[in-house]
Design a protein around this motif. Structure first.
Motif, PDB file in Angstrom:
ATOM      1  N   SER A 120     -11.823  -9.025   4.064  1.00 35.02           N
ATOM      2  CA  SER A 120     -12.954  -8.550   4.663  1.00 35.02           C
ATOM      3  C   SER A 120     -13.417  -9.076   6.202  1.00 35.02           C
ATOM      4  O   SER A 120     -13.896  -8.404   6.881  1.00 35.02           O
ATOM      5  CB  SER A 120     -14.173  -8.739   3.647  1.00 35.02           C
ATOM      6  OG  SER A 120     -13.747  -7.867   2.672  1.00 35.02           O
ATOM      7  N   GLN A 164      -4.950  -1.608 -10.887  1.00 35.81           N
ATOM      8  CA  GLN A 164      -4.999  -2.995 -10.415  1.00 35.81           C
ATOM      9  C   GLN A 164      -4.328  -3.942 -11.352  1.00 35.81           C
ATOM     10  O   GLN A 164      -4.603  -5.059 -11.502  1.00 35.81           O
ATOM     11  CB  GLN A 164      -6.660  -3.701 -10.287  1.00 35.81           C
ATOM     12  CG  GLN A 164      -7.115  -2.900  -9.259  1.00 35.81           C
ATOM     13  CD  GLN A 164      -8.635  -3.518  -8.782  1.00 35.81           C
ATOM     14  OE1 GLN A 164      -8.663  -4.726  -8.821  1.00 35.81           O
ATOM     15  NE2 GLN A 164      -9.426  -2.456  -8.234  1.00 35.81           N
ATOM     16  N   ASP A 172      -8.724 -11.636   0.130  1.00 38.23           N
ATOM     17  CA  ASP A 172      -9.766 -10.744   0.563  1.00 38.23           C
ATOM     18  C   ASP A 172      -9.772 -10.922   2.084  1.00 38.23           C
ATOM     19  O   ASP A 172     -10.028 -12.026   2.492  1.00 38.23           O
ATOM     20  CB  ASP A 172     -11.018 -11.111   0.040  1.00 38.23           C
ATOM     21  CG  ASP A 172     -12.209 -10.166   0.320  1.00 38.23           C
ATOM     22  OD1 ASP A 172     -12.043  -9.290   1.309  1.00 38.23           O
ATOM     23  OD2 ASP A 172     -13.221 -10.286  -0.109  1.00 38.23           O
ATOM     24  N   ASN A 207       0.922  -1.056   0.006  1.00 42.16           N
ATOM     25  CA  ASN A 207      -0.014   0.212   0.067  1.00 42.16           C
ATOM     26  C   ASN A 207       1.137   1.145  -0.049  1.00 42.16           C
ATOM     27  O   ASN A 207       0.636   2.317   0.735  1.00 42.16           O
ATOM     28  CB  ASN A 207      -0.935   0.095   1.060  1.00 42.16           C
ATOM     29  CG  ASN A 207      -2.002  -1.097   1.107  1.00 42.16           C
ATOM     30  OD1 ASN A 207      -2.291  -1.471   0.031  1.00 42.16           O
ATOM     31  ND2 ASN A 207      -2.721  -1.422   2.210  1.00 42.16           N
ATOM     32  N   CYS A 261      -3.673   0.920  -3.248  1.00 43.97           N
ATOM     33  CA  CYS A 261      -3.807   0.802  -1.788  1.00 43.97           C
ATOM     34  C   CYS A 261      -5.473   0.380  -1.329  1.00 43.97           C
ATOM     35  O   CYS A 261      -6.432   0.839  -1.917  1.00 43.97           O
ATOM     36  CB  CYS A 261      -3.862   2.339  -1.131  1.00 43.97           C
ATOM     37  SG  CYS A 261      -2.168   3.010  -1.512  1.00 43.97           S
ATOM     38  N   SER A 262      -5.394  -0.621  -0.593  1.00 44.42           N
ATOM     39  CA  SER A 262      -6.711  -1.117  -0.025  1.00 44.42           C
ATOM     40  C   SER A 262      -6.503  -1.527   1.334  1.00 44.42           C
ATOM     41  O   SER A 262      -5.395  -2.229   1.749  1.00 44.42           O
ATOM     42  CB  SER A 262      -7.128  -2.460  -1.057  1.00 44.42           C
ATOM     43  OG  SER A 262      -8.419  -3.210  -0.420  1.00 44.42           O
ATOM     44  N   ASP A 263      -7.597  -1.568   2.096  1.00 39.68           N
ATOM     45  CA  ASP A 263      -7.224  -2.232   3.429  1.00 39.68           C
ATOM     46  C   ASP A 263      -8.155  -3.491   3.784  1.00 39.68           C
ATOM     47  O   ASP A 263      -8.230  -3.919   4.703  1.00 39.68           O
ATOM     48  CB  ASP A 263      -8.037  -1.166   4.381  1.00 39.68           C
ATOM     49  CG  ASP A 263      -7.339  -0.249   5.087  1.00 39.68           C
ATOM     50  OD1 ASP A 263      -5.971   0.012   4.655  1.00 39.68           O
ATOM     51  OD2 ASP A 263      -7.548   0.731   6.164  1.00 39.68           O
ATOM     52  N   THR A 264      -8.549  -4.061   2.467  1.00 42.02           N
ATOM     53  CA  THR A 264      -9.157  -5.411   2.486  1.00 42.02           C
ATOM     54  C   THR A 264      -8.373  -6.257   1.544  1.00 42.02           C
ATOM     55  O   THR A 264      -8.124  -7.564   1.966  1.00 42.02           O
ATOM     56  CB  THR A 264     -10.587  -5.273   2.070  1.00 42.02           C
ATOM     57  OG1 THR A 264     -10.829  -4.850   0.809  1.00 42.02           O
ATOM     58  CG2 THR A 264     -11.477  -4.383   3.103  1.00 42.02           C
ATOM     59  N   GLU A 307      -2.529   1.596  -9.425  1.00 45.29           N
ATOM     60  CA  GLU A 307      -4.021   2.012  -9.196  1.00 45.29           C
ATOM     61  C   GLU A 307      -5.026   1.488 -10.069  1.00 45.29           C
ATOM     62  O   GLU A 307      -6.141   1.492  -9.873  1.00 45.29           O
ATOM     63  CB  GLU A 307      -3.946   3.561  -8.851  1.00 45.29           C
ATOM     64  CG  GLU A 307      -4.235   4.252 -10.187  1.00 45.29           C
ATOM     65  CD  GLU A 307      -2.928   4.537 -11.086  1.00 45.29           C
ATOM     66  OE1 GLU A 307      -2.798   5.125 -12.010  1.00 45.29           O
ATOM     67  OE2 GLU A 307      -2.222   3.888 -10.861  1.00 45.29           O
TER      68      GLU A 307
END
Length: 417
Positions: A363, A398, A361, A335, A343-346, A396
């Motif tokens: 989540s 992907q 994932d 990230n 950037c991803s929090d999952t 960004e």
């Protein structure tokens, strides 16, 4: 191919395995496809996308590949190291500045430190300065973090640092590069008891076959928490440091699974919005000899009392452990807080050597799910007979860029998730 049967795994190493990922391009980098742990994206002033990569070993230093069209990668420049007993291994890009680490095979050699380069014209990188970390007990810089254009965080030795054990030769250092021509140290921290002269006792070591040292590896600092350094300290576990005053660094928390596990904490990736850390190990032995090497989910709601709550599902070891070379966790896409970075929090993406690149994932942090993977077939000149994906960067859009430790070079992938 979405399924694997646990039979004759070695015979499958030539096959490509894929689920929800599509290969856009593959480049062997002019025959020098042995890549290290440094991979970064530059968005150039003239609108191009350039991927910079450090090499695992001599003779090459770093390579730049234009990926403006990810289906048609083109090498722009490939540089040479000064001799065969040094490697670059790690680099980061901030704007038109690039920091490149140099680590020698044995202590006492040079260059052992890091360079700053002007890459405003990618085809003609220009050396700005060198920060020297060499010394009688130092091998230089193994890994660095440079995202703000002002500070380089490094895992390094120093001329005035003598470890009790030669495996403990690198520690955390903060280098101010706000004046790029004159880098200066702003702070340092090492695990108490590892330096000759410390008043604290030396840490208890792992069994010799798993002892990889009490030393820093990744040293990540994010703009969300500029007063925190998230450090993978190898056999010392995950260490979070208060760096608000670099001249007086304090320990906030530590978490270590070794023993009973087999050491080598590599990366500590905080997910700030969720009060979680994603912590990766590094596999360092072939044929599964140091298995398990995992990616962990750690609950950090109480920063001073981190608690592991799960691990990522891994490719089946009965299929991959004897496939050739290393099998287990290693690098994560971190990230990076820079333009052009996913950037991803999952969604977490990581490399697993002969287990390929894999997407998860998180989540539900108590039940992480694998949602995509790509395992290239064995590179033509692989000395271990299998791919060894070493590092990964995701942009960004992907698009996934992942590199092989030996001869495979660069693989460019699209996630279909």
């Amino acid at each position: 191919m979405d399924s694997l049967a646990p039979v004759a795994p070695a015979s499958r190493a030539h096959q490509t395995l894929a689920h929800n990922m599509t290969l856009l391009a593959h480049h062997e980098l002019e025959g020098f496809g042995g890549m290290g742990e440094g991979i970064a994206m530059q968005l150039t002033d003239d609108g191009r996308r350039v991927l910079w990569m450090a090499h695992e070993s001599a003779p090459k230093n770093f390579t730049a590949v234009e990926v403006t069209d990810p289906r048609r990668p083109k090498v722009l420049v490939q540089t040479e190291l000064p001799h065969m007993k040094v490697r670059s291994n790690s680099l980061d890009v901030s704007g038109n500045l690039m920091a490149v680490a140099y680590q020698t095979q044995t202590a006492g050699l040079k260059p052992a430190g890091f360079d700053l380069w002007n890459i405003s014209v990618p085809e003609r990188p220009e050396l700005i300065s060198h920060f020297d970390c060499s010394g009688p007990f130092s091998r230089g810089v193994h890994a660095l973090w440079f995202v703000d254009g002002k500070t380089v965080h490094i895992a390094a030795g120093a001329p005035d640092f003598q470890p009790h054990n030669p495996r403990d030769h690198q520690f955390y250092r903060i280098i101010d590069v706000s004046e790029p021509t004159r880098p200066v140290e702003a702070g340092r921290w090492w695990m108490p008891g590892t330096r000759v002269g410390d008043s604290e006792p030396q840490p208890a070591r792992l069994p010799p076959q798993f002892d990889t040292g009490f030393r820093a590896h990744n040293t990540n600092v994010f703009p969300d928490r500029p007063d925190r350094a998230y450090v993978g300290y190898i056999d010392g576990g995950a260490v979070v440091l208060d760096i608000a005053n670099p001249a007086d660094i304090k320990v906030v928390s530590t978490w270590n699974h070794s023993p009973p596990f087999n050491g080598f904490t590599h990366t500590v990736l905080p997910l700030f919005s969720r009060d979680l850390w994603i912590v990766s190990d590094e596999c360092v032995q072939d044929d599964g000899k140091d298995w398990p090497k995992l990616v962990w989910v750690v609950d950090a709601r109480s920063e001073a009392h981190p608690l592991p709550i799960g691990t990522f599902p891994m490719p089946p070891p009965e299929v991959f452990a004897k496939r050739g070379g290393r099998f287990g966790a290693h690098n994560l896409h971190e990230n990076l807080p820079v333009p052009g970075s996913f950037c991803s929090d999952t969604i977490i993406i990581g490399t697993f050597f002969n287990g390929g690149v894999r997407v998860y994932d998180t989540s539900n942090p108590y039940r992480v799910e694998e949602i995509a993977y790509f395992v290239p077939g064995a590179p033509r000149l692989s000395p271990v007979g299998a791919v060894q994906l070493n590092d990964v960067f995701v942009d960004e859009k992907q698009i996934v860029y992942t590199i092989d430790r030996f001869g495979g070079g660069l693989y460019i992938l699209e996630m279909n998730i």
